[in-house]
Design an enzyme around this catalytic site. Structure first.
Site, mmCIF file in Angstrom:
data_model
loop_
_atom_site.group_PDB
_atom_site.id
_atom_site.type_symbol
_atom_site.label_atom_id
_atom_site.label_comp_id
_atom_site.label_asym_id
_atom_site.label_seq_id
_atom_site.Cartn_x
_atom_site.Cartn_y
_atom_site.Cartn_z
ATOM 1 N N GLY A 10 0.811 -1.218 0.000
ATOM 2 C CA GLY A 10 0.000 0.000 0.000
ATOM 3 C C GLY A 10 0.843 1.267 0.000
ATOM 4 N N ASN A 11 2.036 1.183 0.621
ATOM 5 C CA ASN A 11 2.898 2.337 0.776
ATOM 6 C C ASN A 11 3.399 2.920 -0.545
ATOM 7 O OD1 ASN A 11 4.009 3.720 3.122
ATOM 8 N ND2 ASN A 11 5.956 3.313 2.099
ATOM 9 N N LYS A 135 -12.244 -9.874 7.503
ATOM 10 C CA LYS A 135 -11.505 -8.724 6.964
ATOM 11 C C LYS A 135 -12.397 -7.472 6.960
ATOM 12 C CE LYS A 135 -7.948 -7.078 4.700
ATOM 13 N NZ LYS A 135 -6.695 -6.849 5.358
ATOM 14 N N LYS A 225 -3.334 -9.955 -1.025
ATOM 15 C CA LYS A 225 -2.507 -9.715 -2.212
ATOM 16 C C LYS A 225 -1.178 -10.480 -2.172
ATOM 17 C CE LYS A 225 1.002 -6.477 -1.299
ATOM 18 N NZ LYS A 225 0.991 -6.499 0.127
ATOM 19 N N LYS A 287 3.174 -12.264 4.094
ATOM 20 C CA LYS A 287 4.331 -12.142 3.205
ATOM 21 C C LYS A 287 5.268 -13.332 3.400
ATOM 22 C CE LYS A 287 4.153 -7.150 3.719
ATOM 23 N NZ LYS A 287 2.873 -7.112 3.038
HETATM 24 P P1 ADP Z 1 1.869 -3.823 2.799
HETATM 25 O O1 ADP Z 1 0.915 -2.752 2.390
HETATM 26 O O2 ADP Z 1 3.211 -3.653 2.189
HETATM 27 O O3 ADP Z 1 1.303 -5.205 2.653
HETATM 28 P P2 ADP Z 1 1.649 -4.237 5.694
HETATM 29 O O4 ADP Z 1 1.398 -3.116 6.644
HETATM 30 O O5 ADP Z 1 0.556 -5.206 5.441
HETATM 31 O O6 ADP Z 1 2.155 -3.526 4.355
HETATM 32 O O7 ADP Z 1 2.947 -5.055 6.163
HETATM 33 C C1 ADP Z 1 4.162 -4.396 6.485
HETATM 34 C C2 ADP Z 1 4.244 -4.120 7.983
HETATM 35 O O8 ADP Z 1 4.406 -5.336 8.707
HETATM 36 C C3 ADP Z 1 5.424 -3.307 8.459
HETATM 37 O O9 ADP Z 1 5.214 -1.928 8.289
HETATM 38 C C4 ADP Z 1 5.550 -3.703 9.935
HETATM 39 O O10 ADP Z 1 4.949 -2.733 10.762
HETATM 40 C C5 ADP Z 1 4.741 -4.980 10.045
HETATM 41 N N1 ADP Z 1 5.410 -6.118 10.686
HETATM 42 C C6 ADP Z 1 4.792 -6.993 11.494
HETATM 43 N N2 ADP Z 1 5.627 -7.936 11.936
HETATM 44 C C7 ADP Z 1 6.849 -7.645 11.398
HETATM 45 C C8 ADP Z 1 8.128 -8.271 11.494
HETATM 46 N N3 ADP Z 1 8.333 -9.369 12.231
HETATM 47 N N4 ADP Z 1 9.151 -7.712 10.793
HETATM 48 C C9 ADP Z 1 8.958 -6.609 10.058
HETATM 49 N N5 ADP Z 1 7.763 -5.977 9.926
HETATM 50 C C10 ADP Z 1 6.701 -6.494 10.594
HETATM 51 MG MG MG Z 2 -0.489 -5.940 3.731
#
Ligand code: ADP
Ligand code: MG
Length: 333
Positions: A10-11, A135, A225, A287
């Site tokens: 999303g970023n 969700k 996604k 992820k």
């Molecule tokens: P995206 O839109 O890229 O899917 P998300 O917010 O869903 O972003 O996922 C990324 C976020 O996951 C990071 O900003 C972080 O705050 C969070 N996160 C949770 N657990 C971890 C971890 N173990 N290591 C790194 N980031 C983590």
């Molecule tokens: Mg996400």
């Protein structure tokens, strides 16, 4: 050189604290596009996919506030709208970024265009998530409105104590098949990647189910996604799955004094960390699962990092400075 599926978080489109204007999203995507262009310039073939959480959210709010004048569309159509929206955003930014760079000798031709594809993803109507939607999507409602929506539309509503409002929750079923995946694979085999960068299965794809006699129907659900990105990478026989997010990598002991970012890691070690609950539910966890699924089913490597660091791993960037979480099936990778 190989084929990399890049999943943009999303970023890449909207940053925390922004309003979500078109100008903001253009500026964010222009920055991401420069990194993607550098990777393409190094000779790597790219297929792009992306999230759509904030975009689905804002379209659902628009649908809700205008519902007395214009009939609201089903969620599947709203999902398709976000693919068009973001596909257009990539068209408006990536070719311009490519024009600022010189192709390497490794490239026979230079992709000058972007090819967004409205993509449907088949899910199982018996997927357990249809019985337990989790969700949250769309606007916040009052208790009375929530009661009415439950009754009139059969929506599942949950109370969000932090925001003091009610929200609809929808199922998040597993992606089973990318309906446009096979035609895309054939297009790539025919060399389309030399000319264009496909943008595929945004927002995890439009969820559909196949009914009797092959009739295909959109469903009210969202697909993760990251999960769809792994399926896309497998379907296209990509060598690399790159999950671009807003942190430089996956960490263990995240936000504690023992925090340590994972660099190169094999599937077995990563699975242990996963089972220890090291990764945030609904953020980093999907992820990690996507990365594991990809490498365990024959993918060469999965990378979790931000857009800038990705250029160091697979682009023309400084490979000595390569950081990010790089997952391979075995240590030797
Ligand atoms: P995206 O839109 O890229 O899917 P998300 O917010 O869903 O972003 O996922 C990324 C976020 O996951 C990071 O900003 C972080 O705050 C969070 N996160 C949770 N657990 C971890 C971890 N173990 N290591 C790194 N980031 C983590
Ligand atoms: Mg996400």
């Amino acid at each position: 050189m190989g084929l990399t599926v890049v999943a943009l978080g999303g970023n890449a489109i909207s940053k925390a604290g922004e309003k979500g204007t078109w100008e903001e999203s253009l500026a964010n995507m222009e920055e991401t596009a420069l990194h993607l262009a550098r990777i393409a310039a190094s000779g790597e073939e790219l297929v792009v996919t992306h999230g759509n959480g904030p975009q689905v959210g804002s379209l659902l709010i628009q649908q809700e506030s205008a519902k007395l004048e214009v009939p609201p569309l089903p969620m599947s159509a709203v999902g398709a709208m976000t693919q068009g929206w973001i596909g257009y955003l990539v068209e408006q930014t990536l070719p311009a970024a490519m024009r600022t760079l010189r192709p390497s000798k490794a490239r026979a031709a230079w992709p000058r265009s972007v090819l967004p594809i409205i993509t449907r993803v088949r899910v199982d109507p018996r997927d357990g998530s249809f019985r337990r939607p989790t969700k949250p999507v769309g606007p916040y409602y009052s208790e009375n409105e929530a009661r009415l929506l439950k009754k009139q539309k059969g929506w599942v509503m949950v109370h969000d104590a932090a925001r003091g409002g009610w929200r609809r929750v929808v199922p998040s079923p597993l992606p089973l098949e990318i309906l446009e995946g096979e035609p895309l694979r054939r297009l790539l085999r025919a060399g389309v990647g030399q000319w264009a960068i496909p943008v595929v299965s945004g927002g995890g794809g439009v969820p559909v189910v196949v009914r009797a006699r092959g009739r295909i129907e959109g469903v009210e659900a969202v697909i993760d996604k990251d999960r769809t990105a792994a399926l896309l990478a497998r379907t296209l026989r990509a060598t690399t799955l790159a999950i671009v997010t807003d942190v430089p990598g996956a960490a263990i002991g995240f936000r504690t004094s023992r925090e340590r970012m994972l660099g190169r890691v094999d599937a077995r070690e990563l699975r242990e960390h996963l089972e220890h609950g090291e990764f945030g539910e609904g953020s980093m966890r999907p992820k990690i699962e996507a990365a594991l699924e990809f490498v365990e089913r024959g993918g060469h490597r999965a990378i979790i990092t931000n857009a800038e660091f990705l250029t160091h791993v697979i682009g023309d960037g400084d490979s000595a400075g390569a950081r990010g979480t790089i997952v391979t099936r075995t240590r030797a990778g």
